[in-house]
Design a protein around this motif. Structure first.
Motif, PDB file in Angstrom:
ATOM      1  N   LEU A  45      -3.242  16.663   3.127  1.00  0.00           N
ATOM      2  CA  LEU A  45      -2.759  15.907   4.279  1.00  0.00           C
ATOM      3  C   LEU A  45      -3.245  14.468   4.218  1.00  0.00           C
ATOM      4  CD1 LEU A  45      -1.339  15.871   7.079  1.00  0.00           C
ATOM      5  CD2 LEU A  45      -3.553  16.505   8.065  1.00  0.00           C
ATOM      6  N   VAL A  46      -4.517  14.289   3.924  1.00  0.00           N
ATOM      7  CA  VAL A  46      -5.080  12.940   3.818  1.00  0.00           C
ATOM      8  C   VAL A  46      -4.369  12.151   2.723  1.00  0.00           C
ATOM      9  CG1 VAL A  46      -7.151  11.619   3.197  1.00  0.00           C
ATOM     10  CG2 VAL A  46      -7.340  13.603   4.721  1.00  0.00           C
ATOM     11  N   ARG A  47      -4.156  12.784   1.592  1.00  0.00           N
ATOM     12  CA  ARG A  47      -3.494  12.129   0.458  1.00  0.00           C
ATOM     13  C   ARG A  47      -2.070  11.717   0.823  1.00  0.00           C
ATOM     14  NH1 ARG A  47      -5.094  14.960  -4.993  1.00  0.00           N
ATOM     15  NH2 ARG A  47      -7.071  14.155  -4.199  1.00  0.00           N
ATOM     16  N   ARG A  48      -1.381  12.598   1.545  1.00  0.00           N
ATOM     17  CA  ARG A  48       0.000  12.288   1.964  1.00  0.00           C
ATOM     18  C   ARG A  48       0.018  11.126   2.959  1.00  0.00           C
ATOM     19  NH1 ARG A  48       1.213  17.024   3.610  1.00  0.00           N
ATOM     20  NH2 ARG A  48       1.336  16.779   5.884  1.00  0.00           N
ATOM     21  N   HIS A  49      -0.921  11.135   3.899  1.00  0.00           N
ATOM     22  CA  HIS A  49      -0.995  10.051   4.873  1.00  0.00           C
ATOM     23  C   HIS A  49      -1.288   8.709   4.204  1.00  0.00           C
ATOM     24  CE1 HIS A  49      -1.855  12.662   8.700  1.00  0.00           C
ATOM     25  NE2 HIS A  49      -0.583  12.638   8.358  1.00  0.00           N
ATOM     26  N   LEU A  50      -2.201   8.709   3.265  1.00  0.00           N
ATOM     27  CA  LEU A  50      -2.547   7.458   2.584  1.00  0.00           C
ATOM     28  C   LEU A  50      -1.387   6.949   1.732  1.00  0.00           C
ATOM     29  CD1 LEU A  50      -6.242   8.175   1.510  1.00  0.00           C
ATOM     30  CD2 LEU A  50      -5.449   6.669   3.337  1.00  0.00           C
ATOM     31  N   ALA A  51      -0.666   7.865   1.093  1.00  0.00           N
ATOM     32  CA  ALA A  51       0.472   7.462   0.253  1.00  0.00           C
ATOM     33  C   ALA A  51       1.570   6.824   1.087  1.00  0.00           C
ATOM     34  CB  ALA A  51       1.011   8.670  -0.508  1.00  0.00           C
ATOM     35  N   SER A  52       1.814   7.375   2.278  1.00  0.00           N
ATOM     36  CA  SER A  52       2.891   6.841   3.122  1.00  0.00           C
ATOM     37  C   SER A  52       2.448   5.625   3.937  1.00  0.00           C
ATOM     38  CB  SER A  52       3.415   7.934   4.063  1.00  0.00           C
ATOM     39  OG  SER A  52       2.367   8.477   4.842  1.00  0.00           O
ATOM     40  N   SER A  53       1.142   5.483   4.160  1.00  0.00           N
ATOM     41  CA  SER A  53       0.635   4.351   4.946  1.00  0.00           C
ATOM     42  C   SER A  53       0.323   3.131   4.092  1.00  0.00           C
ATOM     43  CB  SER A  53      -0.630   4.759   5.703  1.00  0.00           C
ATOM     44  OG  SER A  53      -0.384   5.802   6.604  1.00  0.00           O
ATOM     45  N   PHE A  54       0.060   3.367   2.801  1.00  0.00           N
ATOM     46  CA  PHE A  54      -0.281   2.277   1.882  1.00  0.00           C
ATOM     47  C   PHE A  54       0.537   2.414   0.602  1.00  0.00           C
ATOM     48  CE2 PHE A  54      -4.078   3.013   4.491  1.00  0.00           C
ATOM     49  CZ  PHE A  54      -4.253   1.747   5.040  1.00  0.00           C
ATOM     50  N   SER A  55       1.841   2.423   0.770  1.00  0.00           N
ATOM     51  CA  SER A  55       2.742   2.602  -0.377  1.00  0.00           C
ATOM     52  C   SER A  55       2.621   1.453  -1.376  1.00  0.00           C
ATOM     53  CB  SER A  55       4.196   2.724   0.104  1.00  0.00           C
ATOM     54  OG  SER A  55       4.569   1.579   0.855  1.00  0.00           O
ATOM     55  N   GLU A  56       2.119   0.310  -0.923  1.00  0.00           N
ATOM     56  CA  GLU A  56       1.998  -0.858  -1.795  1.00  0.00           C
ATOM     57  C   GLU A  56       0.772  -0.771  -2.714  1.00  0.00           C
ATOM     58  OE1 GLU A  56      -0.721  -1.714   1.606  1.00  0.00           O
ATOM     59  OE2 GLU A  56       1.228  -0.742   1.342  1.00  0.00           O
ATOM     60  N   LYS A  57      -0.126   0.162  -2.425  1.00  0.00           N
ATOM     61  CA  LYS A  57      -1.341   0.289  -3.218  1.00  0.00           C
ATOM     62  C   LYS A  57      -1.124   1.259  -4.385  1.00  0.00           C
ATOM     63  CE  LYS A  57      -4.577  -0.701   0.571  1.00  0.00           C
ATOM     64  NZ  LYS A  57      -5.007  -2.007   0.023  1.00  0.00           N
ATOM     65  N   LEU A 205       7.038   3.167  17.920  1.00  0.00           N
ATOM     66  CA  LEU A 205       6.809   1.877  17.278  1.00  0.00           C
ATOM     67  C   LEU A 205       6.453   2.088  15.814  1.00  0.00           C
ATOM     68  CD1 LEU A 205       3.479   1.898  17.098  1.00  0.00           C
ATOM     69  CD2 LEU A 205       3.625   0.966  19.392  1.00  0.00           C
ATOM     70  N   GLN A 206       6.438   1.003  15.053  1.00  0.00           N
ATOM     71  CA  GLN A 206       6.039   1.057  13.648  1.00  0.00           C
ATOM     72  C   GLN A 206       4.534   0.905  13.560  1.00  0.00           C
ATOM     73  OE1 GLN A 206       7.751   1.547  10.591  1.00  0.00           O
ATOM     74  NE2 GLN A 206       9.241   2.356  12.071  1.00  0.00           N
ATOM     75  N   PHE A 207       3.905   1.934  12.997  1.00  0.00           N
ATOM     76  CA  PHE A 207       2.444   1.938  12.877  1.00  0.00           C
ATOM     77  C   PHE A 207       2.088   2.476  11.500  1.00  0.00           C
ATOM     78  CE2 PHE A 207      -1.616   4.366  13.748  1.00  0.00           C
ATOM     79  CZ  PHE A 207      -2.440   3.249  13.826  1.00  0.00           C
ATOM     80  N   LEU A 208       1.466   1.634  10.692  1.00  0.00           N
ATOM     81  CA  LEU A 208       1.089   2.013   9.326  1.00  0.00           C
ATOM     82  C   LEU A 208       2.286   2.567   8.540  1.00  0.00           C
ATOM     83  CD1 LEU A 208      -2.373   3.659  10.080  1.00  0.00           C
ATOM     84  CD2 LEU A 208      -1.979   1.453   8.959  1.00  0.00           C
ATOM     85  N   GLN A 209       3.409   1.842   8.644  1.00  0.00           N
ATOM     86  CA  GLN A 209       4.624   2.148   7.883  1.00  0.00           C
ATOM     87  C   GLN A 209       5.286   3.455   8.327  1.00  0.00           C
ATOM     88  OE1 GLN A 209       4.143   1.690   3.602  1.00  0.00           O
ATOM     89  NE2 GLN A 209       2.683   0.011   3.847  1.00  0.00           N
ATOM     90  N   HIS A 210       4.993   3.914   9.552  1.00  0.00           N
ATOM     91  CA  HIS A 210       5.611   5.118  10.086  1.00  0.00           C
ATOM     92  C   HIS A 210       6.297   4.817  11.418  1.00  0.00           C
ATOM     93  CE1 HIS A 210       2.389   6.771   7.504  1.00  0.00           C
ATOM     94  NE2 HIS A 210       3.167   7.824   7.359  1.00  0.00           N
ATOM     95  N   ASP A 211       7.405   5.487  11.650  1.00  0.00           N
ATOM     96  CA  ASP A 211       8.028   5.482  12.968  1.00  0.00           C
ATOM     97  C   ASP A 211       7.195   6.449  13.819  1.00  0.00           C
ATOM     98  OD1 ASP A 211       9.820   4.904  14.959  1.00  0.00           O
ATOM     99  OD2 ASP A 211      11.340   6.337  14.284  1.00  0.00           O
ATOM    100  N   THR A 212       6.432   5.913  14.760  1.00  0.00           N
ATOM    101  CA  THR A 212       5.363   6.682  15.398  1.00  0.00           C
ATOM    102  C   THR A 212       5.558   6.808  16.903  1.00  0.00           C
ATOM    103  OG1 THR A 212       3.845   5.783  13.725  1.00  0.00           O
ATOM    104  CG2 THR A 212       2.857   6.838  15.651  1.00  0.00           C
ATOM    105  N   PRO A 213       5.543   8.044  17.439  1.00  0.00           N
ATOM    106  CA  PRO A 213       5.532   8.214  18.899  1.00  0.00           C
ATOM    107  C   PRO A 213       4.120   7.958  19.416  1.00  0.00           C
ATOM    108  CG  PRO A 213       5.435  10.357  17.842  1.00  0.00           C
ATOM    109  CD  PRO A 213       5.534   9.339  16.732  1.00  0.00           C
ATOM    110  N   VAL A 214       3.992   7.248  20.524  1.00  0.00           N
ATOM    111  CA  VAL A 214       2.666   6.857  21.000  1.00  0.00           C
ATOM    112  C   VAL A 214       2.493   7.196  22.478  1.00  0.00           C
ATOM    113  CG1 VAL A 214       2.367   5.029  19.303  1.00  0.00           C
ATOM    114  CG2 VAL A 214       3.477   4.507  21.479  1.00  0.00           C
TER     115      VAL A 214
END
Length: 320
Positions: A45-57, A205-214
């Motif tokens: 889960l952590v790996r997936r979150h980091l990949a989608s949040s920091f795709s540029e890295k 809203l857009q948060f860390l490259q995700h369409d995020t419900p807040v």
């Protein structure tokens, strides 16, 4: 039985907490090896979150963040254990607050403060805020009761040890109204980066490259109570040392547009995370609700959101 279990857990926690901080970090290093390499706690889960949040890295950069996160996460556990007995003077040295003069100005004027923060750095140590602001203010934090009653009681004791009060989420409106009637200014912390339930989603809203419900409840509360709104920007200076700076979002929430405060908070939180992503709680499944599924659940005619199983909704709409 629960009473006995509470005192048993409390006694073990208390004794462990008495150990020096350096010993806690030795245990943290050992825990890291178990949590990351042996158990692999939510690593996918952590790996997936980091990949989608920091795709540029690069993969190498994200792996470094991943391992750094688990190191910090284990330190957070050790630091939370230490909070049971840490001396106030030691905690003041390790958790330093900046910008508190602005909080004191608001309180001196008879106004209260709403403080946004996220699951970033050590939010448990933020409960030491009463040592840093005017004694005229009652500091506190909104909390969601833990499912385990023993640990819920322990964490309440822990979080109120430094003089801040814990306000159950369901009692927020009533408690704030009581403080207002008493003429008591408050400085209330809201951890507002949780995942809202389907029927509590009002804004995306857009948060860390995700369409995020807040969650937008904090904004509504601040606006209705006319609390000055701050963001607490926390930095980890080095192991076991943090700096938390109050940044004003608005002193006049009633003059803001809908979701303006919420958008500002998530923008500031995103910058904090991008500055040092290792210190964010990546193990929380923050993006488990999709806009696509929300649209299926939402009824435009009634304005209600169905909580039925998704398969039932799809069958009713002829999608299965």
């Amino acid at each position: 039985m629960k009473q006995l279990l509470y005192y048993l857990v409390y006694g073990v926690w208390y004794l462990l907490s008495l150990l020096p901080m350096r010993v806690h970090y030795v245990f943290s290093d050992m825990l890291y090896l178990i949590v990351y390499y042996v158990v692999g706690y939510r690593r996918n889960l952590v790996r997936r979150h980091l990949a989608s949040s920091f795709s540029e890295k690069s993969d190498k950069e994200r792996l470094k963040i991943e391992q750094g996160f688990y190191h910090w996460f284990c330190d957070y556990i050790a630091e939370t254990v230490k909070l049971m007995t840490i001396r106030p003077a030691n905690l003041k040295r390790r958790m330093v607050f900046k910008g508190t003069e602005r909080i004191d100005e608001v309180v001196a004027a008879g106004q209260s403060c709403a403080v946004y923060l996220g699951h970033y750095c050590n939010w448990e140590w933020v409960t030491s805020l009463p040592f840093w602001v005017s004694p005229k203010a009652q500091c506190g934090q909104i909390y969601h009761a833990l499912e385990n009653p023993v640990f819920d009681r322990l964490f309440l004791r822990l979080r109120q040890r430094m003089g801040a009060v814990c306000i159950p989420m369901a009692e927020t409106l009533r408690r704030l109204a009581t403080y207002r009637q008493q003429g008591q200014p408050v400085v209330i912390g809201y951890i507002s980066d949780q995942v809202p339930f389907w029927n509590n989603i009002h804004h995306w809203l857009q948060f860390l490259q995700h369409d995020t419900p807040v969650l937008t409840g904090t904004e509504r509360l601040a606006r209705s109570a006319d609390h000055a709104v701050f963001y607490l920007d926390v930095r980890r200076l080095r192991r076991g040392f943090y700096e938390a700076e109050f940044k004003l979002i608005t002193p006049y929430p009633k003059q803001t547009k809908d979701y303006e405060i919420t958008d500002a908070y998530f923008g500031m939180l995103e910058k904090s995370i991008q500055r040092d992503p290792q210190c964010y709680l990546w193990t929380h499944n923050r993006w488990k609700r999709s806009h696509e599924e929300f649209d299926l659940r939402y009824d435009k005619e009634t304005g209600r959101v169905s909580l039925e199983p998704l398969e039932v909704i799809k069958k009713r709409k002829g999608l299965l």
